[in-house]
Structures are given as structure tokens and as C-alpha cells.
Write a protein that holds these residues in place. Sequence first.
Motif, mmCIF file in Angstrom:
data_model
loop_
_atom_site.group_PDB
_atom_site.id
_atom_site.type_symbol
_atom_site.label_atom_id
_atom_site.label_comp_id
_atom_site.label_asym_id
_atom_site.label_seq_id
_atom_site.Cartn_x
_atom_site.Cartn_y
_atom_site.Cartn_z
ATOM 1 N N GLU A 253 64.284 108.688 45.799
ATOM 2 C CA GLU A 253 65.880 109.078 45.810
ATOM 3 C C GLU A 253 66.452 108.510 46.889
ATOM 4 O O GLU A 253 65.881 108.364 47.997
ATOM 5 C CB GLU A 253 65.957 110.570 45.670
ATOM 6 N N GLN A 254 67.750 108.526 46.789
ATOM 7 C CA GLN A 254 68.681 107.698 48.010
ATOM 8 C C GLN A 254 67.945 106.567 48.393
ATOM 9 O O GLN A 254 67.777 106.144 49.727
ATOM 10 C CB GLN A 254 68.691 108.836 48.989
ATOM 11 N N LEU A 255 67.544 105.653 47.488
ATOM 12 C CA LEU A 255 67.113 104.041 48.051
ATOM 13 C C LEU A 255 68.090 103.533 48.818
ATOM 14 O O LEU A 255 67.449 102.797 49.592
ATOM 15 C CB LEU A 255 66.780 103.509 46.739
ATOM 16 N N VAL A 256 69.169 103.614 48.715
ATOM 17 C CA VAL A 256 70.162 102.709 49.560
ATOM 18 C C VAL A 256 70.002 103.166 50.979
ATOM 19 O O VAL A 256 70.154 102.128 51.936
ATOM 20 C CB VAL A 256 71.530 103.168 48.982
ATOM 21 N N HIS A 310 76.530 109.155 37.989
ATOM 22 C CA HIS A 310 75.351 109.509 38.454
ATOM 23 C C HIS A 310 74.453 108.589 38.946
ATOM 24 O O HIS A 310 73.681 108.960 40.060
ATOM 25 C CB HIS A 310 74.924 110.059 37.091
ATOM 26 N N ILE A 311 74.613 107.460 38.623
ATOM 27 C CA ILE A 311 73.672 106.278 39.144
ATOM 28 C C ILE A 311 73.984 106.180 40.758
ATOM 29 O O ILE A 311 73.025 106.100 41.500
ATOM 30 C CB ILE A 311 73.973 104.899 38.246
ATOM 31 N N ALA A 312 75.395 106.079 40.907
ATOM 32 C CA ALA A 312 75.622 106.068 42.498
ATOM 33 C C ALA A 312 75.290 107.119 43.392
ATOM 34 O O ALA A 312 74.701 106.888 44.398
ATOM 35 C CB ALA A 312 77.325 105.798 42.391
ATOM 36 N N GLU A 313 75.356 108.239 42.652
ATOM 37 C CA GLU A 313 74.717 109.523 43.659
ATOM 38 C C GLU A 313 73.266 109.405 43.733
ATOM 39 O O GLU A 313 72.705 109.848 44.845
ATOM 40 C CB GLU A 313 75.378 110.891 42.617
ATOM 41 N N LEU A 315 71.193 106.968 43.880
ATOM 42 C CA LEU A 315 70.500 105.895 44.350
ATOM 43 C C LEU A 315 71.075 106.213 45.871
ATOM 44 O O LEU A 315 70.468 105.311 46.940
ATOM 45 C CB LEU A 315 70.884 104.695 43.936
ATOM 46 N N GLY A 316 72.007 106.996 46.471
ATOM 47 C CA GLY A 316 72.645 107.220 47.725
ATOM 48 C C GLY A 316 73.724 106.255 48.125
ATOM 49 O O GLY A 316 74.022 106.199 49.094
ATOM 50 N N TYR A 317 74.480 106.093 47.159
ATOM 51 C CA TYR A 317 75.785 104.982 47.525
ATOM 52 C C TYR A 317 76.694 106.012 47.971
ATOM 53 O O TYR A 317 76.815 107.157 47.338
ATOM 54 C CB TYR A 317 76.339 104.437 46.273
ATOM 55 N N ALA A 318 77.826 105.767 48.974
ATOM 56 C CA ALA A 318 78.597 106.694 49.514
ATOM 57 C C ALA A 318 79.767 107.300 48.611
ATOM 58 O O ALA A 318 80.047 108.348 48.473
ATOM 59 C CB ALA A 318 79.363 105.960 50.515
ATOM 60 N N ASP A 319 79.947 106.296 47.454
ATOM 61 C CA ASP A 319 80.828 106.617 46.534
ATOM 62 C C ASP A 319 80.908 105.535 45.371
ATOM 63 O O ASP A 319 80.051 104.621 45.439
ATOM 64 C CB ASP A 319 82.276 106.755 46.960
ATOM 65 N N VAL A 320 81.614 105.925 44.259
ATOM 66 C CA VAL A 320 81.215 105.034 43.047
ATOM 67 C C VAL A 320 82.066 103.580 43.421
ATOM 68 O O VAL A 320 81.790 102.406 42.953
ATOM 69 C CB VAL A 320 82.174 105.488 41.849
ATOM 70 N N SER A 321 83.195 103.439 44.174
ATOM 71 C CA SER A 321 83.632 102.275 44.558
ATOM 72 C C SER A 321 82.602 101.263 45.260
ATOM 73 O O SER A 321 82.596 99.932 45.042
ATOM 74 C CB SER A 321 84.959 102.204 45.354
ATOM 75 N N PHE A 323 79.354 101.395 45.133
ATOM 76 C CA PHE A 323 78.444 100.982 44.177
ATOM 77 C C PHE A 323 78.929 99.819 43.230
ATOM 78 O O PHE A 323 78.289 98.892 42.935
ATOM 79 C CB PHE A 323 77.985 102.118 43.229
ATOM 80 N N HIS A 324 80.055 99.830 42.753
ATOM 81 C CA HIS A 324 80.704 98.829 42.011
ATOM 82 C C HIS A 324 80.740 97.577 42.858
ATOM 83 O O HIS A 324 80.650 96.327 42.228
ATOM 84 C CB HIS A 324 82.260 99.230 41.593
ATOM 85 N N ARG A 325 81.252 97.655 43.908
ATOM 86 C CA ARG A 325 81.135 96.472 44.892
ATOM 87 C C ARG A 325 79.836 95.658 45.018
ATOM 88 O O ARG A 325 79.594 94.613 45.105
ATOM 89 C CB ARG A 325 81.815 96.778 46.242
#
Length: 344
Positions: A253-256, A310-313, A315-321, A323-325
Motif C-alpha cells: 500500500e502507498q507504493l507512491v 480508489h486507485i489513487a488513494e 497507491l498513495g497519490y496526493a489526489d486524483v488529479s 494520478f491523472h497526470r
Amino acid sequence: MLYANRMGITMDHRQINNLWVNGLLQTFSALGLDVAALCRGIKSIEQGRLAPGQQVDLVEARTLWHRAVATSDFSNLGVEVGLRLSPRSTGLLFPLLLHSPSIRTAVELLVRYQMLISQNGLFRVNDISSSNSLLCTYVPARSSVAVHPQHSLSVITAALKTLGSISSRRIRASLCLPAGLDAEGISALLQYPVQAAGELYILELACEGMDEPIAGRDEHLYQLTLGYAEGLLRAQNAGQGFLDQIKHHMDGEQLVQTDIDTVAAAVGVTRRTLQRHLDDQGTSFRKLKESLLKERVLELLVARHLPIAHIAEALGYADVSTFHRAFKAWFGVTPRQFKSQIGS
């Protein structure tokens, strides 16, 4: 224990795969495909070529094929590509097979060393039907991106072309392919009987004199290339084992948020030593982490159909945007567009 190629191993197994990918890109270009568009987001490919010492991972290779099929006018692109690939694309495998003691041995060597060329899958010898025939199956590797049948057909076609060359066209084949493929069209291109039924890729290879010496073979050259191929395979297996070990410590979890210092401590080495070993394998911590992130993202997006948030959370991304970038930087399209291109 960490793998290093500083113990007298000078062979570079990456070069074989590099030749195959560059041969593939050249063939795509010759068939009129826009290679720049196909390679969008694959950082190791620049100006239509894979940089020396670099490799594409399985996710990238399969993405490349899905894009190629989607934009090509060829209904059987895999067969067209396999027929046009230069023997040079197989690296040392072609001279090794050419100087093998017999056609049967050549098939066995193709089965053993196929993974040096392509990580998409492997051949298995299922059965010896008679003294002059062999039954083989091609088994695609598991991945978060499903294999496109045309990708597998390109590998099978290239293998048949190589075996035909070394046997002076004496080898005969019949194929049973997954249901839904264009058996008639593939048969017309290959000039072999083809059925499309079931789920497997099955090849029956027949040749009079399967165990007779190949004309013009050189035993000394065979032994040299065989030893070289075996060294390359050992280096690849050891290198892959090392990378799998590092990915095991990175994953979770939180791979990022995972950093190189944490992983280095987990395997008991310094940051500098870990990076040196990764460099020996033609990668870096950043590249390996990015590769693992792509695998996990596509597993959650394509295979498990989880919502983007759910995917962004997970993997540990700060927010969805954010992750999109990251996703668009990898694949050149949004997650929604990618899913529509690739399918499940």
C-alpha cells in the motif's frame, strides 16, 4: 543476496531483447504505422528506436501492440510482422539454430531461449507425436495488460519463419489457434493449415529427417553460440531474480511513497550499492518503481475495474488529479481512454 554482473560476467542479455524490439519498430514503420504515436509515453524509445541497453517491460510491449492493431489496416498484423522481421532481430538465436545438430534440437533450443527475445510468452514441447514431428504450445505470460492475439501470432510466425529457413523449407506445420481468429486469412499468409478453435496456440511441426544433421552446420560455431546463449540466460534469470526481490520490498500500500533508502535498508545494502546493482540491470529505482506502479494501476483499473479515486488513494497519490497526470505521462492518454483502447 544481490545479483551483480561484476564477477566476470560480461554478457548483456538485454541486447537480445533490444534487437527484437527495434526490429519490431522498424517493421511497424515499413508497414506504414505511425511509430511515434504507438510509442507515446514509452520513455526508453526515442525517434522510433529503443535506446542501447534499454528494454520495454511487458506492459509497454503489450500496450504497443494494442495500439498497433487498433490503427493498422492489416487484419492479421501479427502474421504480417512476423513474416517481415529480419533474422537479425533474434540476435544470437538465429545462428545458434542454424548450426544446431538437427531440426529437433533447434526446436528444443528455440523453446529454451525464447525468453531472451520476448517476455510475451514461451513455447513448450507438449508431445512427440512421431519420430518426425513435434507438438508445441505457445503460452502467453500473465500480465495486468491482456495479450493481443496478434502479438502472439507475430512471435509464432517469426519462429516458423526461422525454422523454415534453417530446414531449407522442409519443415511443415499445422496450427490450432484461439477461436475467433481469421483461420483462412492466416493460412493464406503462412501457407500452412490453420484452425481457430478453443483457447490455445498449438503448433504441430513435421519434417522428414527431424534428427538428421543440418546441412552446412559448424559444430565449433554451435558450441560457441550455445555457451554464449546459456550464459545470457543465466544472467537474465539472475537479474530477474534480483529485480523481483527489490520489487517485493517496494510493493504494498502507498507504493507512491516508497523511497530508495527504505528499500536499501530492507535488503541490507547502502543506497549507492542498490543503485549500482540496478544500473547493472539497465534500470534505476525510479524506473523500477514506475514499472511496478504501472502494473498495479492497470491491475486495479483494467482487471478489477476499481474507480479512479480508489486507485489513487490505494497507491498513495496526493489526489486524483496527480494520478491523472502520472497516468497520462506514462501512456499519453487518460485512464478512461486507455481502458477503451485496451479492453479488459
